[in-house]
Scaffold this active site. Sequence first.
Site, PDB file in Angstrom:
ATOM      1  N   HIS A  89       0.828  -1.209   0.000  1.00 42.87           N
ATOM      2  CA  HIS A  89       0.000   0.000   0.000  1.00 42.87           C
ATOM      3  C   HIS A  89       0.856   1.251   0.000  1.00 42.87           C
ATOM      4  O   HIS A  89       0.394   2.325   0.385  1.00 42.87           O
ATOM      5  CB  HIS A  89      -0.988  -0.011   1.160  1.00 42.87           C
ATOM      6  CG  HIS A  89      -2.254  -0.757   0.826  1.00 42.87           C
ATOM      7  ND1 HIS A  89      -2.235  -2.032   0.321  1.00 42.87           N
ATOM      8  CD2 HIS A  89      -3.558  -0.415   0.900  1.00 42.87           C
ATOM      9  CE1 HIS A  89      -3.475  -2.443   0.107  1.00 42.87           C
ATOM     10  NE2 HIS A  89      -4.302  -1.481   0.439  1.00 42.87           N
ATOM     11  N   ASP A 150      -5.311   4.703  10.394  1.00 43.91           N
ATOM     12  CA  ASP A 150      -6.750   4.825  10.114  1.00 43.91           C
ATOM     13  C   ASP A 150      -7.275   3.582   9.402  1.00 43.91           C
ATOM     14  O   ASP A 150      -8.472   3.305   9.420  1.00 43.91           O
ATOM     15  CB  ASP A 150      -7.015   6.028   9.206  1.00 43.91           C
ATOM     16  CG  ASP A 150      -6.631   7.331   9.862  1.00 43.91           C
ATOM     17  OD1 ASP A 150      -6.477   8.323   9.140  1.00 43.91           O
ATOM     18  OD2 ASP A 150      -6.448   7.355  11.095  1.00 43.91           O
ATOM     19  N   GLU A 261      -8.915  13.439  15.666  1.00 47.77           N
ATOM     20  CA  GLU A 261      -8.485  13.741  14.307  1.00 47.77           C
ATOM     21  C   GLU A 261      -9.297  14.930  13.807  1.00 47.77           C
ATOM     22  O   GLU A 261      -9.998  15.602  14.577  1.00 47.77           O
ATOM     23  CB  GLU A 261      -8.641  12.519  13.373  1.00 47.77           C
ATOM     24  CG  GLU A 261      -7.594  11.446  13.574  1.00 47.77           C
ATOM     25  CD  GLU A 261      -7.410  10.571  12.334  1.00 47.77           C
ATOM     26  OE1 GLU A 261      -7.958  10.906  11.260  1.00 47.77           O
ATOM     27  OE2 GLU A 261      -6.702   9.548  12.440  1.00 47.77           O
TER      28      GLU A 261
HETATM   29  C1  LIG Z   1      -5.912   3.500   2.466  1.00 48.23           C
HETATM   30  C2  LIG Z   1      -4.644   3.815   3.239  1.00 48.23           C
HETATM   31  C3  LIG Z   1      -4.733   4.406   4.481  1.00 48.23           C
HETATM   32  C4  LIG Z   1      -3.571   4.704   5.205  1.00 48.23           C
HETATM   33  N1  LIG Z   1      -3.704   5.274   6.444  1.00 48.23           N
HETATM   34  C5  LIG Z   1      -2.583   5.518   7.156  1.00 48.23           C
HETATM   35  C6  LIG Z   1      -2.677   6.096   8.448  1.00 48.23           C
HETATM   36  O1  LIG Z   1      -3.746   6.418   8.931  1.00 48.23           O
HETATM   37  N2  LIG Z   1      -1.527   6.303   9.146  1.00 48.23           N
HETATM   38  C7  LIG Z   1      -0.293   5.957   8.637  1.00 48.23           C
HETATM   39  O2  LIG Z   1       0.703   6.129   9.340  1.00 48.23           O
HETATM   40  N3  LIG Z   1      -0.172   5.421   7.396  1.00 48.23           N
HETATM   41  C8  LIG Z   1      -1.289   5.214   6.656  1.00 48.23           C
HETATM   42  N4  LIG Z   1      -1.161   4.687   5.409  1.00 48.23           N
HETATM   43  C9  LIG Z   1       0.198   4.513   4.836  1.00 48.23           C
HETATM   44  C10 LIG Z   1       0.769   3.149   5.217  1.00 48.23           C
HETATM   45  O3  LIG Z   1       1.051   3.120   6.599  1.00 48.23           O
HETATM   46  C11 LIG Z   1       2.076   2.918   4.498  1.00 48.23           C
HETATM   47  O4  LIG Z   1       1.914   3.057   3.105  1.00 48.23           O
HETATM   48  C12 LIG Z   1       2.578   1.517   4.803  1.00 48.23           C
HETATM   49  O5  LIG Z   1       3.906   1.401   4.431  1.00 48.23           O
HETATM   50  C13 LIG Z   1       1.753   0.503   4.045  1.00 48.23           C
HETATM   51  O6  LIG Z   1       1.938  -0.762   4.644  1.00 48.23           O
HETATM   52  P1  LIG Z   1       2.217  -2.018   3.682  1.00 48.23           P
HETATM   53  O7  LIG Z   1       2.204  -3.246   4.512  1.00 48.23           O
HETATM   54  O8  LIG Z   1       1.322  -1.941   2.520  1.00 48.23           O
HETATM   55  O9  LIG Z   1       3.732  -1.694   3.257  1.00 48.23           O
HETATM   56  P2  LIG Z   1       4.401  -1.824   1.805  1.00 48.23           P
HETATM   57  O10 LIG Z   1       3.845  -0.790   0.924  1.00 48.23           O
HETATM   58  O11 LIG Z   1       4.368  -3.229   1.362  1.00 48.23           O
HETATM   59  O12 LIG Z   1       5.920  -1.412   2.185  1.00 48.23           O
HETATM   60  C14 LIG Z   1       6.207  -0.100   2.644  1.00 48.23           C
HETATM   61  C15 LIG Z   1       7.715   0.070   2.831  1.00 48.23           C
HETATM   62  O13 LIG Z   1       8.146  -0.720   3.932  1.00 48.23           O
HETATM   63  C16 LIG Z   1       9.021  -1.743   3.504  1.00 48.23           C
HETATM   64  N5  LIG Z   1       8.612  -2.962   4.208  1.00 48.23           N
HETATM   65  C17 LIG Z   1       7.468  -3.666   4.064  1.00 48.23           C
HETATM   66  N6  LIG Z   1       7.442  -4.708   4.916  1.00 48.23           N
HETATM   67  C18 LIG Z   1       8.619  -4.653   5.623  1.00 48.23           C
HETATM   68  C19 LIG Z   1       9.197  -5.442   6.651  1.00 48.23           C
HETATM   69  N7  LIG Z   1       8.591  -6.510   7.145  1.00 48.23           N
HETATM   70  N8  LIG Z   1      10.407  -5.071   7.140  1.00 48.23           N
HETATM   71  C20 LIG Z   1      11.040  -3.964   6.672  1.00 48.23           C
HETATM   72  N9  LIG Z   1      10.568  -3.191   5.674  1.00 48.23           N
HETATM   73  C21 LIG Z   1       9.350  -3.540   5.177  1.00 48.23           C
HETATM   74  C22 LIG Z   1       8.842  -1.849   1.998  1.00 48.23           C
HETATM   75  O14 LIG Z   1      10.019  -2.316   1.362  1.00 48.23           O
HETATM   76  C23 LIG Z   1       8.538  -0.416   1.632  1.00 48.23           C
HETATM   77  O15 LIG Z   1       9.719   0.342   1.545  1.00 48.23           O
HETATM   78  C24 LIG Z   1      -2.300   4.392   4.649  1.00 48.23           C
HETATM   79  C25 LIG Z   1      -2.207   3.799   3.397  1.00 48.23           C
HETATM   80  C26 LIG Z   1      -3.365   3.516   2.694  1.00 48.23           C
HETATM   81  C27 LIG Z   1      -3.253   2.906   1.347  1.00 48.23           C
HETATM   82  C1  LIG Z   2      -8.453   5.789  -0.344  1.00 47.52           C
HETATM   83  C2  LIG Z   2      -9.227   6.223   0.875  1.00 47.52           C
HETATM   84  C3  LIG Z   2     -10.584   6.247   1.013  1.00 47.52           C
HETATM   85  C4  LIG Z   2     -10.847   6.727   2.253  1.00 47.52           C
HETATM   86  N1  LIG Z   2      -9.682   6.979   2.864  1.00 47.52           N
HETATM   87  C5  LIG Z   2      -9.548   7.496   4.141  1.00 47.52           C
HETATM   88  N2  LIG Z   2     -10.612   8.055   4.705  1.00 47.52           N
HETATM   89  C6  LIG Z   2     -10.489   8.581   5.948  1.00 47.52           C
HETATM   90  N3  LIG Z   2      -9.380   8.569   6.666  1.00 47.52           N
HETATM   91  C7  LIG Z   2      -8.307   7.999   6.106  1.00 47.52           C
HETATM   92  N4  LIG Z   2      -7.049   7.845   6.582  1.00 47.52           N
HETATM   93  C8  LIG Z   2      -6.357   7.228   5.639  1.00 47.52           C
HETATM   94  N5  LIG Z   2      -7.129   6.961   4.558  1.00 47.52           N
HETATM   95  C9  LIG Z   2      -8.339   7.447   4.835  1.00 47.52           C
HETATM   96  C10 LIG Z   2      -8.670   6.665   2.031  1.00 47.52           C
END
Ligand SMILES: Cc1cc2nc3c(=O)[nH]c(=O)nc-3n(C[C@H](O)[C@H](O)[C@H](O)COP(=O)(O)OP(=O)(O)OC[C@H]3O[C@@H](n4cnc5c(N)ncnc54)[C@H](O)[C@@H]3O)c2cc1C
Ligand SMILES: Cc1ccn(-c2ncnc3[nH]cnc23)c1
Length: 510
Positions: A89, A150, A261
């Site tokens: 993600h 979130d 928030e």
């Molecule tokens: C819909 C949505 C909502 C989100 N809401 C929040 C939020 O509220 N707060 C917040 O802080 N973030 C939020 N994020 C961001 C999210 O925390 C980061 O994008 C996170 O890295 C995604 O986790 P993932 O498992 O998909 O990681 P990936 O995208 O698979 O990896 C992210 C990074 O970490 C590395 N990595 C992955 N796994 C490991 C491991 N086991 N050891 C070491 N490195 C590793 C990868 O190589 C890459 O560099 C959100 C993302 C999305 C898509």
């Molecule tokens: C792609 C998407 C649709 C809803 N969201 C979110 N809505 C509300 N809080 C959020 N925090 C991270 N993503 C959020 C993110």
Amino acid sequence: MILILCYMTIRINLCFSSNPYSLRTLSVDGHFSFDEVHHAAEDFGNMFQLLPLAVLYPKSVSDIATTIRHIWKMGPNSELTVAARGHSHSLQGQAQAHQGVVINMESLQGPEMHVYTGNYPYVDASGGELWIDILRECLKYGLAPKSWTDYLHLTVGGTLSNAGVSGQAFRHGPQISNVHHMEVVTGKGEVLNCSEKQNSDLFHSVLGGLGQFGIITRARISLEPAPDMVRWIRVLYSDFTTFAADQEHLIGAETMFDYIEGFVIINRTGLLNNWRSSFNPQDPVQASQFHSDGRTLYCLELAKYFNRDTADALNEEVGNSLSQLRYITSTLFQTEVPYIEFLDRVHVSEVKLRAKGLWEVPHPWLNLLIPKSKINDFADEVFGNILTDTSNGPILIYPVNKSKWDNRTSAVIPEEDIFYLVAFLTSAVPSSTGTDGLEHILTQNKRILEFCEIARLGMKQYLPHYSTHEEWKAHFGPRWEVFSQRKSTYDPMAILAPGQRIFQKAISFS
Ligand SMILES: Cc1cc2nc3c(=O)[nH]c(=O)nc-3n(C[C@H](O)[C@H](O)[C@H](O)COP(=O)(O)OP(=O)(O)OC[C@H]3O[C@@H](n4cnc5c(N)ncnc54)[C@H](O)[C@@H]3O)c2cc1C
Ligand SMILES: Cc1ccn(-c2ncnc3[nH]cnc23)c1
């Protein structure tokens, strides 16, 4: 003649030893795929597609260590890199590895998740575990992690590599402040245990370390008793300064609410519909008379945890807390939901968006950390002049306390005691050239970043994305020396997490 033979022997060895296809001969418990690699070149951002050479589906930690050691032994001649892929993600290819090895962390099988229910409860989980699955397992014991994101369909390794921030962070700090211990595979293929007291520099390096120093294969996360229910509250403000002052008041009053928030409602149409969705107005008559008149509004979002046996006291407690706030009276909306439903709220949006084919679209998100002293200047310019018609997705804005962050970790945050997370969570309409198209949103993001730079706001990016060495050095500022020293210590050949584009692979001699 002998010299020529020696040189040729060395060259042949180097060729074989640095031959990436030598991975095919590697003996692992899991397996490599050299064919089905396209899915590993995708992520939530849908803007970068870097094709790997192979995907490793590890069954054990030793699979990961064996693979990294094999690449490490290839020496600087090998251009092979390794990216741990959590739930992918990421937004700009951070979990991808161009012509490298992607490790599918969700395949990792090892000791089952273990919940310790004694004093100072914790859960031991794989780095590839999803937070939603950790929550479901911990709730069986009436427990839950204290600090969240979130959205819960993210992995432990992915969020701990950034920070993991949500509305609980003002009190408990980000997720990286709630880790007791980790098992990590370094860029040399060593499997090390680390904590505050054991290999503490590795422990602090990896937390917020953008995957640069090691692959998190297990983590021990602090737990607290889980509430049954959540009172979920939303109130509106038309004045940003008043909205922000109330948020800052609340994050200083430790006990009033459990989640704080906020988000911005930019709408020139004057229609306020979906933000109310399933919320009940405190006063339906007054609420029906509220009109936004096309103003930009600021929504303060609060949650108060409670148990069914303490519900009677809730109204008075919440009423007393709300009485201290200066929101628009007719805009108090509340609902009550089970704890897991509150925590999994963004997944509800996901299901709706997927049903409309609006989830797997480009997500040019921009996540900024803004010092408290500059947040009003930021809001005036960005919400007053740059984003003036619509927002193409949620815009979150809320303060957190720096005191809850550990400055020994790799996380980069502003210098001030209070700083705001401002998250522009935009979705672009594929192939649109209008204001909902990718180019338009990227241009707006650029304008926001340029304003932050020119106004010298002291902004730091969260989930940072930069393309040049100079930009990364500026991002880390005075912490660059420590960050690069840690890279030399734990991943000297820059094998790990190439998708972050911070360090280039050691230049090969060929
Ligand atoms: C819909 C949505 C909502 C989100 N809401 C929040 C939020 O509220 N707060 C917040 O802080 N973030 C939020 N994020 C961001 C999210 O925390 C980061 O994008 C996170 O890295 C995604 O986790 P993932 O498992 O998909 O990681 P990936 O995208 O698979 O990896 C992210 C990074 O970490 C590395 N990595 C992955 N796994 C490991 C491991 N086991 N050891 C070491 N490195 C590793 C990868 O190589 C890459 O560099 C959100 C993302 C999305 C898509
Ligand atoms: C792609 C998407 C649709 C809803 N969201 C979110 N809505 C509300 N809080 C959020 N925090 C991270 N993503 C959020 C993110």
